[in-house]
Design an enzyme around this catalytic site. Sequence first.
Site, PDB file in Angstrom:
ATOM      1  N   GLY A 185       0.760  -1.256   0.000  1.00 36.58           N
ATOM      2  CA  GLY A 185       0.000   0.000   0.000  1.00 36.58           C
ATOM      3  C   GLY A 185       0.782   1.292   0.000  1.00 36.58           C
ATOM      4  O   GLY A 185       0.188   2.362   0.145  1.00 36.58           O
ATOM      5  N   TRP A 193       2.192   3.058  -2.357  1.00 34.26           N
ATOM      6  CA  TRP A 193       1.849   4.029  -3.420  1.00 34.26           C
ATOM      7  C   TRP A 193       0.551   4.763  -3.060  1.00 34.26           C
ATOM      8  O   TRP A 193       0.441   5.971  -3.232  1.00 34.26           O
ATOM      9  CB  TRP A 193       1.706   3.327  -4.778  1.00 34.26           C
ATOM     10  CG  TRP A 193       3.021   3.037  -5.461  1.00 34.26           C
ATOM     11  CD1 TRP A 193       4.239   2.883  -4.862  1.00 34.26           C
ATOM     12  CD2 TRP A 193       3.230   2.900  -6.879  1.00 34.26           C
ATOM     13  NE1 TRP A 193       5.188   2.641  -5.828  1.00 34.26           N
ATOM     14  CE2 TRP A 193       4.616   2.642  -7.061  1.00 34.26           C
ATOM     15  CE3 TRP A 193       2.399   2.948  -7.997  1.00 34.26           C
ATOM     16  CZ2 TRP A 193       5.178   2.446  -8.334  1.00 34.26           C
ATOM     17  CZ3 TRP A 193       2.952   2.748  -9.260  1.00 34.26           C
ATOM     18  CH2 TRP A 193       4.326   2.504  -9.421  1.00 34.26           C
ATOM     19  N   ASP A 195      -5.980  -5.122  -5.144  1.00 29.72           N
ATOM     20  CA  ASP A 195      -4.971  -6.197  -5.098  1.00 29.72           C
ATOM     21  C   ASP A 195      -5.655  -7.479  -4.624  1.00 29.72           C
ATOM     22  O   ASP A 195      -6.711  -7.429  -3.999  1.00 29.72           O
ATOM     23  CB  ASP A 195      -3.824  -5.830  -4.131  1.00 29.72           C
ATOM     24  CG  ASP A 195      -2.507  -6.528  -4.483  1.00 29.72           C
ATOM     25  OD1 ASP A 195      -1.524  -5.836  -4.779  1.00 29.72           O
ATOM     26  OD2 ASP A 195      -2.459  -7.786  -4.472  1.00 29.72           O
ATOM     27  N   ASP A 224      -8.891  -9.681  -8.298  1.00 26.41           N
ATOM     28  CA  ASP A 224      -7.900 -10.045  -9.309  1.00 26.41           C
ATOM     29  C   ASP A 224      -8.152  -9.113 -10.487  1.00 26.41           C
ATOM     30  O   ASP A 224      -9.292  -8.989 -10.944  1.00 26.41           O
ATOM     31  CB  ASP A 224      -8.130 -11.505  -9.713  1.00 26.41           C
ATOM     32  CG  ASP A 224      -7.064 -11.989 -10.686  1.00 26.41           C
ATOM     33  OD1 ASP A 224      -6.665 -11.210 -11.582  1.00 26.41           O
ATOM     34  OD2 ASP A 224      -6.639 -13.148 -10.549  1.00 26.41           O
ATOM     35  N   ASP A 235       1.687  -1.020 -10.320  1.00 24.88           N
ATOM     36  CA  ASP A 235       2.984  -1.571  -9.919  1.00 24.88           C
ATOM     37  C   ASP A 235       2.835  -3.094  -9.835  1.00 24.88           C
ATOM     38  O   ASP A 235       3.636  -3.775  -9.213  1.00 24.88           O
ATOM     39  CB  ASP A 235       3.369  -0.979  -8.550  1.00 24.88           C
ATOM     40  CG  ASP A 235       4.840  -1.155  -8.200  1.00 24.88           C
ATOM     41  OD1 ASP A 235       5.660  -1.298  -9.125  1.00 24.88           O
ATOM     42  OD2 ASP A 235       5.164  -1.153  -6.996  1.00 24.88           O
ATOM     43  N   LYS A 254       4.375  -0.429 -14.505  1.00 25.49           N
ATOM     44  CA  LYS A 254       5.626  -1.199 -14.472  1.00 25.49           C
ATOM     45  C   LYS A 254       5.566  -2.306 -15.515  1.00 25.49           C
ATOM     46  O   LYS A 254       4.521  -2.924 -15.714  1.00 25.49           O
ATOM     47  CB  LYS A 254       5.767  -1.829 -13.080  1.00 25.49           C
ATOM     48  CG  LYS A 254       6.832  -2.909 -13.033  1.00 25.49           C
ATOM     49  CD  LYS A 254       7.392  -3.089 -11.673  1.00 25.49           C
ATOM     50  CE  LYS A 254       6.515  -3.899 -10.757  1.00 25.49           C
ATOM     51  NZ  LYS A 254       7.064  -3.872  -9.403  1.00 25.49           N
TER      52      LYS A 254
HETATM   53  C1  LIG Z   1       5.470  -4.898  -6.117  1.00 28.56           C
HETATM   54  S1  LIG Z   1       3.923  -5.229  -5.366  1.00 28.56           S
HETATM   55  C2  LIG Z   1       3.207  -3.616  -5.296  1.00 28.56           C
HETATM   56  C3  LIG Z   1       3.800  -2.714  -4.246  1.00 28.56           C
HETATM   57  C4  LIG Z   1       2.987  -1.443  -4.031  1.00 28.56           C
HETATM   58  N1  LIG Z   1       3.113  -0.528  -5.177  1.00 28.56           N
HETATM   59  C5  LIG Z   1       3.407  -0.682  -2.794  1.00 28.56           C
HETATM   60  O1  LIG Z   1       4.063   0.360  -2.950  1.00 28.56           O
HETATM   61  O2  LIG Z   1       3.078  -1.099  -1.671  1.00 28.56           O
HETATM   62  C6  LIG Z   1       3.031  -6.005  -6.676  1.00 28.56           C
HETATM   63  C7  LIG Z   1       1.614  -6.402  -6.327  1.00 28.56           C
HETATM   64  O3  LIG Z   1       0.935  -6.868  -7.517  1.00 28.56           O
HETATM   65  C8  LIG Z   1      -0.110  -7.717  -7.064  1.00 28.56           C
HETATM   66  N2  LIG Z   1      -0.702  -8.496  -8.159  1.00 28.56           N
HETATM   67  C9  LIG Z   1      -0.073  -9.372  -8.984  1.00 28.56           C
HETATM   68  N3  LIG Z   1      -0.972  -9.960  -9.821  1.00 28.56           N
HETATM   69  C10 LIG Z   1      -2.196  -9.421  -9.521  1.00 28.56           C
HETATM   70  C11 LIG Z   1      -3.511  -9.636 -10.032  1.00 28.56           C
HETATM   71  N4  LIG Z   1      -3.741 -10.494 -11.048  1.00 28.56           N
HETATM   72  N5  LIG Z   1      -4.529  -8.931  -9.505  1.00 28.56           N
HETATM   73  C12 LIG Z   1      -4.299  -8.045  -8.477  1.00 28.56           C
HETATM   74  N6  LIG Z   1      -3.083  -7.827  -7.945  1.00 28.56           N
HETATM   75  C13 LIG Z   1      -2.030  -8.489  -8.458  1.00 28.56           C
HETATM   76  C14 LIG Z   1       0.592  -8.576  -6.014  1.00 28.56           C
HETATM   77  O4  LIG Z   1      -0.359  -9.196  -5.168  1.00 28.56           O
HETATM   78  C15 LIG Z   1       1.497  -7.555  -5.319  1.00 28.56           C
HETATM   79  O5  LIG Z   1       0.901  -7.091  -4.134  1.00 28.56           O
END
Ligand SMILES: C[S@@+](CC[C@H](N)C(=O)[O-])C[C@H]1O[C@@H](n2cnc3c(N)ncnc32)[C@H](O)[C@@H]1O
Length: 182
Positions: A46, A48, A63, A78, A98, A138
């Site tokens: 969280g 961002w 997420d 999702d 992200d 990203k």
């Molecule tokens: C690098 S982390 C994000 C960090 C966030 N920007 C922060 O600053 O706290 C990437 C996130 O992408 C989410 N993610 C990956 N595939 C996803 C999907 N299909 N649906 C929702 N979230 C997804 C993961 O659960 C993970 O929490």
Amino acid sequence: MKDKFTKKALSEGYKARSVFKLRDMDRKFNLIKKGNRVLDIGAAPGSWSQYAVEKGAIAIAVDIESVNAHKVKYIKADIFDDVLFEKVGTGYDLVMSDAAPKTTGILDSDNYNSFKLSSRSLDIAKKVLKRKGNYICKIFQGEYFDEFHKEVKKNFRKLKTIKPEASRKKSKEIYLIGIDKL
Ligand SMILES: C[S@@+](CC[C@H](N)C(=O)[O-])C[C@H]1O[C@@H](n2cnc3c(N)ncnc32)[C@H](O)[C@@H]1O
């Protein structure tokens, strides 16, 4: 061992070191303004969204993992599930993604999974952004990068590519910033 950005994030009350990537991009391109509606895709844990709220924006965080941050509205979903559109609505000033796949070490599949997430976030941005809204995404550098870059370019007046300072040198991630949705 915690690196300098992780230590700094924890000491400043942020949930992840990724906050400094967003802050870097925001300082360069002035992406988040007071009163903006911001959709944060792949938002957990969280940081961002925390940053967006601090800047006076309204943040909606999506997420599959949970997001628990002050003043942030969390939607557990999702991003490939179309139900998302009913849940998030429209009229956003910024969509930021992200989202990252769980990496396997198998280069082609990691790159492909990153590309699928990025492409999906672009589809979402196209539907929910206001005209002239902005987009941050990203993606892993690799064989799908050019195709994604081309798609973003079609939809925004300007496109920037940036590797923020807090992004680890060994990480293949890079960020695209679409400015002014057409
Ligand atoms: C690098 S982390 C994000 C960090 C966030 N920007 C922060 O600053 O706290 C990437 C996130 O992408 C989410 N993610 C990956 N595939 C996803 C999907 N299909 N649906 C929702 N979230 C997804 C993961 O659960 C993970 O929490």
